[in-house]
Write a protein that holds these residues in place. Structure first.
Motif, mmCIF file in Angstrom:
data_model
loop_
_atom_site.group_PDB
_atom_site.id
_atom_site.type_symbol
_atom_site.label_atom_id
_atom_site.label_comp_id
_atom_site.label_asym_id
_atom_site.label_seq_id
_atom_site.Cartn_x
_atom_site.Cartn_y
_atom_site.Cartn_z
ATOM 1 N N PRO A 26 12.830 -9.723 -4.501
ATOM 2 C CA PRO A 26 12.440 -10.838 -5.389
ATOM 3 C C PRO A 26 11.984 -12.088 -4.636
ATOM 4 O O PRO A 26 11.848 -13.138 -5.242
ATOM 5 C CB PRO A 26 13.737 -11.097 -6.169
ATOM 6 N N GLY A 27 11.768 -11.999 -3.376
ATOM 7 C CA GLY A 27 11.320 -13.131 -2.570
ATOM 8 C C GLY A 27 12.403 -13.482 -1.562
ATOM 9 O O GLY A 27 13.595 -13.266 -1.846
ATOM 10 N N PRO A 28 12.063 -13.957 -0.368
ATOM 11 C CA PRO A 28 10.691 -14.233 0.030
ATOM 12 C C PRO A 28 9.868 -12.952 0.185
ATOM 13 O O PRO A 28 10.418 -11.879 0.382
ATOM 14 C CB PRO A 28 10.859 -14.913 1.399
ATOM 15 N N SER A 29 8.553 -13.160 0.112
ATOM 16 C CA SER A 29 7.599 -12.091 0.291
ATOM 17 C C SER A 29 6.938 -12.334 1.650
ATOM 18 O O SER A 29 7.023 -13.441 2.173
ATOM 19 C CB SER A 29 6.605 -12.229 -0.860
ATOM 20 N N ASN A 30 6.281 -11.319 2.219
ATOM 21 C CA ASN A 30 5.627 -11.590 3.511
ATOM 22 C C ASN A 30 4.493 -12.592 3.319
ATOM 23 O O ASN A 30 3.651 -12.406 2.439
ATOM 24 C CB ASN A 30 5.038 -10.304 4.087
ATOM 25 N N PRO A 31 4.465 -13.631 4.130
ATOM 26 C CA PRO A 31 3.357 -14.587 4.008
ATOM 27 C C PRO A 31 2.042 -13.966 4.482
ATOM 28 O O PRO A 31 2.048 -13.004 5.244
ATOM 29 C CB PRO A 31 3.762 -15.723 4.952
ATOM 30 N N HIS A 32 0.942 -14.520 4.027
ATOM 31 C CA HIS A 32 -0.368 -14.095 4.515
ATOM 32 C C HIS A 32 -0.453 -14.415 6.013
ATOM 33 O O HIS A 32 -0.001 -15.484 6.439
ATOM 34 C CB HIS A 32 -1.446 -14.877 3.737
#
Ligand SMILES: Cc1ncc(COP(=O)(O)O)c(C=O)c1O
Length: 380
Positions: A26-32
């Motif tokens: 549910p987050g954090p997600s991998n950043p760009h």
């Protein structure tokens, strides 16, 4: 030297060495990756003209993502909860009736915060996994006549997406401000701050915005600003006081606290990437990736908890089949496949996995990796 240095806490650490995880919780997600590069740029001062120009760009891009013309649109230093607390701390005065719609954990957190700022907290409750109809909200507004109605657009604890149609108008009828949590949805799920009549909306950087955790966008419409300006008491939280923060983010540029400079670079890059893609394309991508996940889950006999029409596309709660231990499966996903998904908690503990496809991770190849791993684990 007057004293001998105590070296007992000076352990012999190795250089930083972190696992490479695919973050599908549910987050954090991998950043760009471009966002991670932006963080590594050199630090400039928080009043440097180059930084000030960047701040204005961030505000403008946030207006785009929030779909608002609100002047008071800024990123608060801190995670999503900081913006949640900013909205409560700034808008609530002691004794204000605040109605919170609770159908999951983050509604509960909103109510808890409102209580701490001495609101007269009222709640309308639904079981975890259900949403509020316009009738439910209308009856509660009629009963409580609150100054503020708070609700969560994307409830990460349950995977429900709250329909927003008509709620803004209803709040206007009762002279209530509409406060909405979009921490898990902004950028990934359609949201129209102005058109839906939302007065206070906040989010977090680490989910559909493809950024690390650390900044929390917030926007206040004219009715909310009027309430803020009309306060009889000072905002009880100095760090999150928007009357002070807007002096730094507005034309005065007065120092309040040192901005987290490199996180602002990160957010600027993340929002720029989102603007390059376009909001509609991002929303469509999130939906298509989620649909791909749901189809793939069906093939291995796994079923989402939430009925199709009300699923939050950025976060799917997947029912744990009889005979499987949720924790064991998520442990194996992490240890053997470097994939993070989360379990359920509260009433959903042990019953669901929470799978996030957010921002940069809303991609078919992420789903393929997860489904292959889940298939392997559940078949032996
Ligand atoms: C819907 C929702 N609201 C608020 C928060 C709190 O944000 P944070 O954990 O970044 O403080 C979260 C975090 O997961 C969330 O999902």
């Amino acid at each position: 030297m007057q004293f001998e240095i105590d070296n007992s806490h000076r352990l012999q650490f190795q250089p930083l060495d972190l696992p490479q995880r695919l973050l599908l919780g549910p987050g954090p997600s991998n950043p760009h990756p471009r966002v991670l590069s932006a963080i590594g740029e050199g630090v400039v001062g928080h009043l440097d003209p180059a930084f000030i120009a960047l701040m204005s760009e961030v505000q403008e891009l946030l207006r785009y993502v929030f779909q608002t013309n609100n002047e008071l649109t800024i990123p608060v230093s801190g995670t999503g909860s900081a913006a949640m607390e900013a909205s409560i701390a700034n808008l609530v005065e002691p004794g204000d009736v605040v109605l919170i719609a609770i159908n999951g954990y983050f509604g509960e957190r909103l109510a808890e915060m409102a209580g701490r700022y001495r609101a007269d907290v009222r709640t309308i409750q639904k079981p975890w996994g259900e949403f509020f109809s316009l009738d439910d909200l209308s009856r509660a507004l009629e009963q409580h006549k609150p100054r503020i109605l708070g609700l969560v657009h994307g409830e990460t604890s349950t995977g429900i997406c709250q329909p927003m149609d008509g709620i803004g108008n209803l709040c206007r009828e009762y002279n209530s401000l509409l406060l909405v949590d979009t921490v898990a949805s902004l950028g990934g799920v359609p949201f129209f701050t102005d058109k839906w009549g939302a007065d206070i909306v906040y989010s977090g950087s680490q989910k559909c915005l493809s950024c690390p955790p650390g900044l929390a966008p917030i926007t206040l419409g004219p009715r909310a600003v009027e309430k803020l300006q009309g306060r009889k008491t000072k905002v009880a939280n100095w760090y999150l006081d928007l009357t002070l923060l807007t002096k730094y983010w507005g034309s005065e540029r007065t120092y309040h606290h040192t901005a987290p400079i490199n996180m602002i670079y990160a957010l600027r890059e993340a929002l720029f990437i989102l603007a390059e893609e376009g909001l509609e394309a991002s929303w469509n991508r999130h939906r298509q990736t989620a649909e791909y996940l749901w189809d793939g889950l069906a093939e291995i006999d796994l079923t989402p908890l939430v009925p199709y029409d009300h699923r939050l596309v950025s976060l799917t709660t997947v029912q744990v089949p009889q005979g499987l231990n949720a924790k064991e499966v998520s442990n194996r996903l992490l240890k053997e496949y470097n994939i993070e998904v989360a379990g359920g908690f509260g009433p959903l503990a042990g019953q669901v996995w929470r799978v996030g496809l957010m921002g940069y991770n809303s991609r078919i190849e992420c789903v393929d990796q997860l489904l292959a791993a889940l298939k392997a684990i559940t078949s032996n």
